[in-house]
Design an enzyme around this catalytic site. Structure first.
Site, PDB file in Angstrom:
ATOM      1  NE  ARG A  15       1.083  -3.477   4.855  1.00 62.20           N
ATOM      2  CZ  ARG A  15      -0.208  -3.737   4.764  1.00 62.20           C
ATOM      3  NH1 ARG A  15      -0.651  -4.987   4.787  1.00 62.20           N
ATOM      4  NH2 ARG A  15      -1.096  -2.758   4.639  1.00 62.20           N
ATOM      5  CG  ASP A  16      -1.760  -3.312   0.903  1.00 67.16           C
ATOM      6  OD1 ASP A  16      -2.103  -4.484   1.119  1.00 67.16           O
ATOM      7  OD2 ASP A  16      -2.566  -2.398   0.663  1.00 67.16           O
ATOM      8  CG  HIS A 207      -5.456   2.297   0.678  1.00 67.40           C
ATOM      9  ND1 HIS A 207      -4.195   1.991   1.134  1.00 67.40           N
ATOM     10  CD2 HIS A 207      -5.911   1.166   0.063  1.00 67.40           C
ATOM     11  CE1 HIS A 207      -3.905   0.733   0.812  1.00 67.40           C
ATOM     12  NE2 HIS A 207      -4.938   0.219   0.154  1.00 67.40           N
ATOM     13  CG  HIS A 209      -7.496  -1.899  -3.381  1.00 65.76           C
ATOM     14  ND1 HIS A 209      -6.977  -3.164  -3.267  1.00 65.76           N
ATOM     15  CD2 HIS A 209      -6.961  -1.192  -2.349  1.00 65.76           C
ATOM     16  CE1 HIS A 209      -6.184  -3.234  -2.211  1.00 65.76           C
ATOM     17  NE2 HIS A 209      -6.160  -2.038  -1.640  1.00 65.76           N
ATOM     18  CB  CYS A 240      -8.562  -7.346  -5.205  1.00 63.96           C
ATOM     19  SG  CYS A 240      -9.964  -7.058  -4.127  1.00 63.96           S
ATOM     20  CG  ASN A 249      -2.578  -1.710  -3.108  1.00 66.51           C
ATOM     21  OD1 ASN A 249      -3.326  -1.188  -2.298  1.00 66.51           O
ATOM     22  ND2 ASN A 249      -1.857  -2.777  -2.819  1.00 66.51           N
TER      23      ASN A 249
END
Length: 302
Positions: A15-16, A207, A209, A240, A249
């Site tokens: 997804r992300d 979470h 990055h 990003c 990520n």
């Protein structure tokens, strides 16, 4: 707190990771990626987003992907639902968990979803209620918990405020997300400590990055305050959007390698995980963003 002996990882790559890819990724490739991740031992996978295809064309096949997955009974499949319409569309796909999102920065909230933090929470309240009534778990993604591309630093007080609002509307667990990857270990610990005012450590997820190369250091900092849930993306999928050319990520391979090296259990087979990352990287015709995967693949080739 002592460092946890076991860690649960949510892979957000399907997804992300894929949502910002310019080239269309067909449903069968996304389904295969999910299958490879669960075969590698992932117990939580963020599969897709029920958002308007006008905004995120890559996720237009959300229902097809969810329908195509051969589900494992011990794997939790989550989907992002930005509003009531998205939730109602997601319902037919029987997700185990839905994800709602809000920012700890007012400026980011306005730029990203055209409303204040308070308005975004108001919008999500009926979605959370509907999900809970349907027996579906609810996770709240708290973005920009340490830094914002518009406001700069974000205070722990702002994080505590957002966590409190999430708790009030019935969110069961939250992600402390360093959305732009500017966070450093002590700032991350302060954001987590602020969240602990409203959520138990078991219901907090890190979470991070890797935009500035801090994601593993931030993961270690979170482990030191007892966090044992983390999100990452196979092959480091996902850029990003606020830092041109930067990685997004943190790669799941990097996190797993570090945890295993610390004697922390994940239930994940690193070799199979590397294969899953190689599969999607090959499809995208580029190298994996994971240095661990690159090292392992080079070693195999040698």
């Amino acid at each position: 707190m002592s460092i946890p002996s076991r860690v649960q990882i949510i892979d957000v790559g399907p997804r992300d990771g894929l949502q910002n890819e310019k080239q269309p990724v067909p449903a069968h490739v996304k389904i295969e990626l999910v299958h490879r991740l669960q075969a590698a031992g992932l117990k939580e996978i963020e599969v897709t987003s029920f958002v308007s295809p006008k905004w995120v064309p890559q996720m237009a096949d959300n229902a097809e992907v969810m329908a195509g997955i051969q589900r494992a009974s011990d794997v939790r499949y989550s989907v992002l639902t930005p509003n009531m319409q998205g939730f109602q569309a997601a319902l037919a796909s029987r997700p185990d968990e839905i994800v709602v999102f809000a920012a700890a920065s007012q400026a980011f909230s306005q730029k990203n979803i055209n409303c204040s933090i308070e308005e975004s929470i108001e919008r999500f309240a009926p979605v959370v209620q509907a999900a809970r009534d349907a027996g579906i778990a609810v996770r709240g993604a708290m973005s920009c918990t340490v830094g914002c591309p518009y406001e700069g630093e974000v205070s722990p007080e702002s994080v505590a405020y957002l966590a409190g609002l999430m708790k009030q509307i019935g969110v069961q667990r939250v992600d402390v997300a360093d959305t732009i990857g500017t966070g450093t270990p002590l700032k991350v610990q302060r954001a987590i400590e602020a969240t602990l005012k409203h959520f138990d450590v078991a219901n907090i997820c890190g979470h991070f990055h890797d935009t500035y190369g801090q994601a593993l250091a931030n993961t270690l900092a979170a482990l030191q305050v007892g966090v044992w849930n983390f999100q990452s993306s196979v092959a480091g999928l996902g850029g990003c959007p606020y830092a041109k050319g930067a990685t997004g990520n943190v790669a799941t391979e990097e996190v797993v390698y570090m945890l295993h090296g610390m004697g922390i259990e994940t239930g994940i087979d690193l070799d199979k995980l590397v294969d899953a990352g190689a599969f999607i990287s090959d499809f995208l015709s580029r190298k994996s963003n994971s240095r661990v995967a690159t090292a392992i693949l080079n070693k195999r080739a040698g």
